[in-house]
Scaffold this motif. Sequence first.
Motif, short mmCIF file in Angstrom:
data_model
loop_
_atom_site.label_atom_id
_atom_site.label_comp_id
_atom_site.label_asym_id
_atom_site.label_seq_id
_atom_site.Cartn_x
_atom_site.Cartn_y
_atom_site.Cartn_z
N LEU A 449 -2.98 2.26 -7.42
CA LEU A 449 -1.71 3.10 -7.19
C LEU A 449 -2.04 3.19 -5.07
N GLU A 450 -2.17 2.41 -4.73
CA GLU A 450 -2.92 1.59 -3.97
C GLU A 450 -0.97 2.16 -2.77
N GLY A 451 -0.11 1.10 -3.81
CA GLY A 451 0.67 0.37 -2.70
C GLY A 451 1.81 1.95 -2.55
N TYR A 452 1.48 3.03 -3.73
CA TYR A 452 2.96 3.81 -3.38
C TYR A 452 2.16 5.03 -3.00
N ALA A 453 0.81 4.77 -2.39
CA ALA A 453 1.10 6.14 -0.61
C ALA A 453 0.82 5.62 0.41
N GLN A 454 1.54 3.82 0.61
CA GLN A 454 1.99 3.58 1.41
C GLN A 454 3.33 3.50 2.48
N PRO A 455 3.20 3.77 3.70
CA PRO A 455 4.82 4.17 3.37
C PRO A 455 6.17 2.78 3.80
N ALA A 456 6.74 2.70 4.35
CA ALA A 456 7.42 1.45 4.39
C ALA A 456 7.17 0.49 4.78
N PRO A 457 7.30 -1.11 4.74
CA PRO A 457 6.67 -2.16 5.82
C PRO A 457 7.89 -2.11 6.53
#
Length: 469
Positions: A449-457
């Motif tokens: 789920l790492e992508g859910y913790a990343q800010p918007a590109p």
Amino acid sequence: MTDAAFRFDNSFAATMPGFYVAQAPARAPAPRLLRLNETLARDLGLDPATLTAEMFSGNALPVGAQPIAQVYAGHQFGGFSPQLGDGRALLLGEVIDRHGQRRDIALKGSGRTPFSRGGDGKAAVGPVLREYLIGEAMQALGVPTTRALAAVATGAPVLRQVELPGAVLTRVAASHIRVGTFQFFAARGETDKLRQLADYTMARHYPDLTAADYLSFFNAVAARQAALIAQWMALGFVHGVMNTDNMALSGETIDYGPCAFMEAYDPDTVFSSIDQTGRYSWGNQPFILIWNLTRLAEALLPLLGADEQSAVARATEALEAVPPLYRAHWLGLMRGKLGLAGADATDQRLADDLLALMQAQGADWTGTFRALARGHLALTGAAAEAWKTRWQARQAPDAAARMQAANPAYIPRNHLVEQALAAAEAGDMAPFEALLAVITDPFTDRLGLEGYAQPAPESFGRYRTFCGT
């Protein structure tokens, strides 16, 4: 009418005539259940198997429902409107939940009311699901909040800038009494109704207070609001429309319109498309807390003293106590987020210096604090290293556990919210369901789920939200 065992106990409708108008919801041509909050339904003492799209669209109301549109006034972006009211919402009634708490059940987007002021009284799928999603996120983050029991597509379009699929939200709240409710009767000079409203609100939300002690009532409301706004600030949450009609006397967060969670830290962060001056920016929220409470104090003046001079003096003294109360809540939350041992006079400076570093480097609010919980400072440079040394000297023995519990790994990231809502509007609820599952367990790191913790590109650009009306 249909019997879904709601066991309504409608105290507001029964005891507060003159504070609402009866209004039936509009009929939806083809209601379809988008999402039912089964956990909340059970908490309300309801059997999810008995709950239907027909019911939540307003087509087939449960037995005992008494749909009413409540009246209120309010300051909107600083300008006073003497009559607003539920322009697209209806309170169906109240239930007593499994914990003995009285809860409002209301429809939002259910059609015109006498307070619609030319609007259609409808809502679209996107704003309805946004409110569902953000409310559940706030619940999981431990923030007092209204919640969504159901979201239903109506089968009819609504016209905004473009044609959108229509929907109705079923909202659950401790009540829908607002600062603006008091302002309505104060502006009309109806002191008897003002007193009646205060007595009802005290009995419902502050039952431990002595009857007719309206100064203590104000202080209790202010205390809840100070704690609430401090929680918003600690999470980087920007409400976006802190009008006085959106401040609930219960102390819950209400109305998730142009709201969002801040990513790159900047106190001037604004998400609302109509907030051109930054009135409701992240950094201004504590000041608007005081501004709104001042409007409540003004409305309560006839109840606060035998004469205007004494009432103003009592209200002023009460208001002067709010900023230090808010700052104490804020600093306490920051101590938790930083895992500090006890309390020290240098803690405010330690927190302020971190925020200055974060702002200078455009650091992600949620990501920076979550990284600290793992012992990693996601900032660079000599000043950051010097800060880290000071921070480590103040850490409690159980700092890691405390910080993991205070700093979420997952929030409703803006680009993921928009992706989920766009998909839902096109008929695909899978991204919404996936995001909801993540943000309702926000403190647990999970592989994959790492992508859910990343800010918007960067390609996502500057984020703007809309009120949905």
